[in-house]
Design a protein around this motif. Structure first.
Motif, PDB file in Angstrom:
ATOM      1  N   ALA A 188       4.110   0.770  -9.912  1.00 40.21           N
ATOM      2  CA  ALA A 188       3.890   0.317  -8.537  1.00 40.21           C
ATOM      3  C   ALA A 188       3.782  -1.210  -8.497  1.00 40.21           C
ATOM      4  O   ALA A 188       4.404  -1.863  -7.645  1.00 40.21           O
ATOM      5  CB  ALA A 188       2.633   0.968  -7.963  1.00 40.21           C
ATOM      6  N   ASP A 189       3.014  -1.785  -9.432  1.00 38.45           N
ATOM      7  CA  ASP A 189       2.890  -3.259  -9.465  1.00 38.45           C
ATOM      8  C   ASP A 189       4.269  -3.913  -9.586  1.00 38.45           C
ATOM      9  O   ASP A 189       4.563  -4.908  -8.918  1.00 38.45           O
ATOM     10  CB  ASP A 189       2.052  -3.711 -10.672  1.00 38.45           C
ATOM     11  CG  ASP A 189       0.571  -3.389 -10.490  1.00 38.45           C
ATOM     12  OD1 ASP A 189       0.164  -3.163  -9.330  1.00 38.45           O
ATOM     13  OD2 ASP A 189      -0.157  -3.349 -11.511  1.00 38.45           O
ATOM     14  N   ARG A 202       2.364   6.689  -6.753  1.00 38.76           N
ATOM     15  CA  ARG A 202       1.284   7.521  -7.320  1.00 38.76           C
ATOM     16  C   ARG A 202       1.552   8.991  -7.108  1.00 38.76           C
ATOM     17  O   ARG A 202       1.201   9.824  -7.936  1.00 38.76           O
ATOM     18  CB  ARG A 202      -0.061   7.155  -6.676  1.00 38.76           C
ATOM     19  CG  ARG A 202      -0.718   5.992  -7.360  1.00 38.76           C
ATOM     20  CD  ARG A 202      -2.184   5.927  -6.957  1.00 38.76           C
ATOM     21  NE  ARG A 202      -2.823   4.771  -7.566  1.00 38.76           N
ATOM     22  CZ  ARG A 202      -3.729   4.030  -6.962  1.00 38.76           C
ATOM     23  NH1 ARG A 202      -4.103   4.316  -5.728  1.00 38.76           N
ATOM     24  NH2 ARG A 202      -4.273   3.024  -7.587  1.00 38.76           N
ATOM     25  N   GLY A 244      -1.535   7.964 -14.992  1.00 36.83           N
ATOM     26  CA  GLY A 244      -2.183   7.161 -13.944  1.00 36.83           C
ATOM     27  C   GLY A 244      -1.928   5.673 -14.157  1.00 36.83           C
ATOM     28  O   GLY A 244      -1.482   4.960 -13.253  1.00 36.83           O
ATOM     29  N   LYS A 245      -2.210   5.221 -15.374  1.00 35.07           N
ATOM     30  CA  LYS A 245      -2.030   3.796 -15.707  1.00 35.07           C
ATOM     31  C   LYS A 245      -0.564   3.405 -15.575  1.00 35.07           C
ATOM     32  O   LYS A 245      -0.230   2.331 -15.075  1.00 35.07           O
ATOM     33  CB  LYS A 245      -2.476   3.530 -17.151  1.00 35.07           C
ATOM     34  CG  LYS A 245      -3.953   3.451 -17.346  1.00 35.07           C
ATOM     35  CD  LYS A 245      -4.317   2.200 -18.179  1.00 35.07           C
ATOM     36  CE  LYS A 245      -5.753   1.778 -17.981  1.00 35.07           C
ATOM     37  NZ  LYS A 245      -6.719   2.887 -18.055  1.00 35.07           N
ATOM     38  N   ARG A 263       2.578   1.830  -3.320  1.00 35.87           N
ATOM     39  CA  ARG A 263       1.665   2.360  -4.339  1.00 35.87           C
ATOM     40  C   ARG A 263       1.397   3.841  -4.119  1.00 35.87           C
ATOM     41  O   ARG A 263       1.441   4.646  -5.051  1.00 35.87           O
ATOM     42  CB  ARG A 263       0.354   1.554  -4.347  1.00 35.87           C
ATOM     43  CG  ARG A 263      -0.507   1.828  -5.579  1.00 35.87           C
ATOM     44  CD  ARG A 263      -1.711   0.901  -5.676  1.00 35.87           C
ATOM     45  NE  ARG A 263      -1.345  -0.503  -5.751  1.00 35.87           N
ATOM     46  CZ  ARG A 263      -0.917  -1.113  -6.855  1.00 35.87           C
ATOM     47  NH1 ARG A 263      -0.790  -0.443  -7.976  1.00 35.87           N
ATOM     48  NH2 ARG A 263      -0.615  -2.400  -6.840  1.00 35.87           N
ATOM     49  N   LYS A 264       1.167   4.214  -2.851  1.00 33.31           N
ATOM     50  CA  LYS A 264       0.899   5.642  -2.551  1.00 33.31           C
ATOM     51  C   LYS A 264       2.084   6.503  -2.954  1.00 33.31           C
ATOM     52  O   LYS A 264       1.936   7.562  -3.556  1.00 33.31           O
ATOM     53  CB  LYS A 264       0.634   5.828  -1.054  1.00 33.31           C
ATOM     54  CG  LYS A 264      -0.788   5.534  -0.670  1.00 33.31           C
ATOM     55  CD  LYS A 264      -1.123   6.147   0.689  1.00 33.31           C
ATOM     56  CE  LYS A 264      -2.425   5.549   1.199  1.00 33.31           C
ATOM     57  NZ  LYS A 264      -2.228   4.565   2.289  1.00 33.31           N
ATOM     58  N   LYS A 305       1.815   4.828 -13.744  1.00 39.78           N
ATOM     59  CA  LYS A 305       2.273   4.777 -12.355  1.00 39.78           C
ATOM     60  C   LYS A 305       1.775   3.513 -11.657  1.00 39.78           C
ATOM     61  O   LYS A 305       2.498   2.914 -10.852  1.00 39.78           O
ATOM     62  CB  LYS A 305       1.805   6.022 -11.601  1.00 39.78           C
ATOM     63  CG  LYS A 305       2.652   7.261 -11.921  1.00 39.78           C
ATOM     64  CD  LYS A 305       2.119   8.449 -11.143  1.00 39.78           C
ATOM     65  CE  LYS A 305       3.125   9.593 -11.126  1.00 39.78           C
ATOM     66  NZ  LYS A 305       2.579  10.769 -10.434  1.00 39.78           N
ATOM     67  N   ASP A 306       0.543   3.113 -11.971  1.00 36.02           N
ATOM     68  CA  ASP A 306       0.037   1.872 -11.364  1.00 36.02           C
ATOM     69  C   ASP A 306       0.881   0.676 -11.782  1.00 36.02           C
ATOM     70  O   ASP A 306       1.165  -0.211 -10.980  1.00 36.02           O
ATOM     71  CB  ASP A 306      -1.427   1.634 -11.765  1.00 36.02           C
ATOM     72  CG  ASP A 306      -2.361   2.237 -10.735  1.00 36.02           C
ATOM     73  OD1 ASP A 306      -1.911   2.426  -9.577  1.00 36.02           O
ATOM     74  OD2 ASP A 306      -3.518   2.539 -11.095  1.00 36.02           O
ATOM     75  N   ASP A 310       0.829  -1.222   0.000  1.00 37.26           N
ATOM     76  CA  ASP A 310       0.000   0.000   0.000  1.00 37.26           C
ATOM     77  C   ASP A 310       0.851   1.253   0.000  1.00 37.26           C
ATOM     78  O   ASP A 310       0.567   2.217  -0.724  1.00 37.26           O
ATOM     79  CB  ASP A 310      -0.838   0.047   1.293  1.00 37.26           C
ATOM     80  CG  ASP A 310      -2.133  -0.678   1.110  1.00 37.26           C
ATOM     81  OD1 ASP A 310      -2.325  -1.225  -0.002  1.00 37.26           O
ATOM     82  OD2 ASP A 310      -2.935  -0.694   2.069  1.00 37.26           O
TER      83      ASP A 310
END
Ligand code: AMP
Ligand code: TRP
Length: 328
Positions: A275-276, A220, A268-269, A216-217, A271-272, A213
């Motif tokens: 993060a993954d 982002r 957005g996509k 990811r934060k 950065k996700d 978590d």
């Protein structure tokens, strides 16, 4: 031919981050397959800046555990706390006697730390000499480091040459092993400066032990720019370029490949996906960390120090003999 020796060190200042991992530690782990490796938690380096002794004790054990969790294997590599092997300090003194102070005054890490308010003490000034001693003590050939240590390695090579010229061929001249990408992972909040353990802003770095978590934060909220294309352009788009390098290192996919997939899909996509990738790369390390027992790690470190001392004593005699100091 004898196997070549690798040496590297990590400061036990807590906050071991993704830059440390992608810039250096990943290479430490891989090199274990083909070299005799010596890896050291450099606690004597860490006391050159202000610190809290109690916190230091727990940071030191944490650093050892993080290294073991990334894959440093104490059965294959010599792995210990620097201060438990006094030969590092002795060699540092000997090398210090041949180090021009003008050279030390030009070291960028020293100048940066003093500019940031650290006291300009002798330890901080002589820090690169102790690092040279770490490396040369074991006659290391190869030193896996990030870009910020390049200048210190140059000094190490220079000191090895000076020593050899004056006292005879004792030290191999060590080479740096610096990765092509991720040798300088940048801060997430200011992508024009490097990710650092000491940045007061926690969001500037992903810690190796951060939960998914939190990772990811932080990713982002990484600072980027307002042009919507995902493209590799370190000067014009430092934030996005940093994320591309990070994702490429974590997935082993090329940057071109990532640009092709995420180029026009929006930040957005992208950065996700970054993060993954980071979460997946760190998951096995966090997992391994959770399964380490503090007492057991402390015992492993004591055994490592004993083995390292035995080895270091042999090298110490060579230096004492070459320099005309009394044998022990
Ligand atoms: P330190 O945290 O100073 O003990 O550094 C341990 C290792 O990580 C050294 O080899 C550094 O060069 C490397 N390192 C530190 N920060 C970064 C970064 N932002 N990017 C890449 N490598 C780094
Ligand atoms: N100075 C290094 C750093 O800040 C740590 C270090 C100490 C080191 N001794 C070393 C790295 C010897 C490589 C080899 O990151």
């Amino acid at each position: 031919m004898d196997r070549q020796t690798v040496f590297s060190g990590l400061q036990p200042t807590g906050n071991v981050h993704l830059g440390n991992y992608l810039g250096a530690l990943r290479n430490w782990v891989k090199l274990q397959d083909s070299y005799d490796c010596v890896y050291c938690v450099v606690d004597l380096h860490a006391i050159t800046v202000d610190y809290d002794p109690k916190q230091f004790e727990s940071d030191r054990l944490e650093a050892a555990k993080v290294l073991m969790a990334t894959g440093i294997d104490p059965d294959r590599s010599l792995f210990y706390f620097q201060s438990q092997v006094p030969q590092h300090s002795e060699l540092s003194w000997i090398l210090g006697a041949m180090t021009p102070t003008g050279v030390l005054g030009r070291m960028t890490q020293y100048k940066d730390k003093v500019a940031k308010g650290e006291a300009a003490n002798l330890g901080l000034f002589a820090y690169p000499v102790l690092m040279a001693a770490d490396i040369l003590l074991y006659h290391a050939n190869l030193v896996p480091i990030g870009d910020d240590q390049r200048q210190h390695l140059e000094l190490t090579r220079d000191l090895a040459e000076r020593f050899n010229n004056r006292f005879g061929e004792v030290f191999p001249i060590p080479d740096a092993l610096i990765p092509e990408t991720t040798s300088r992972v940048m801060s997430l909040t200011d992508p024009t400066s490097k990710m650092s353990k000491t940045d007061p802003n926690d969001k500037s770095r992903v810690l190796i032990l951060d939960s998914p978590d939190v990772v990811r934060k932080k990713i982002r909220s990484a600072v980027t720019d307002s042009d919507p294309d995902v493209r590799f352009d370190p000067a014009g788009k430092p934030g996005i370029s940093n994320l591309l390098e990070i994702m490429s290192a974590c997935t082993e996919r090329s940057i071109d490949d990532l640009v092709e997939e995420y180029g026009s899909r929006g930040y957005g996509k992208f950065k996700d996906a970054v993060a993954d990738a980071v979460i997946a790369a760190l998951a096995p390390i966090r997992n391994a960390y959770e399964n380490l027992d503090d007492e057991e790690v402390a015992r492993i470190m004591r055994r490592g120090a004993l083995d390292a001392r035995t080895k270091a004593e042999g090298f110490q005699q060579i230096v004492r003999e070459a320099t005309g100091l009394a044998a022990l």
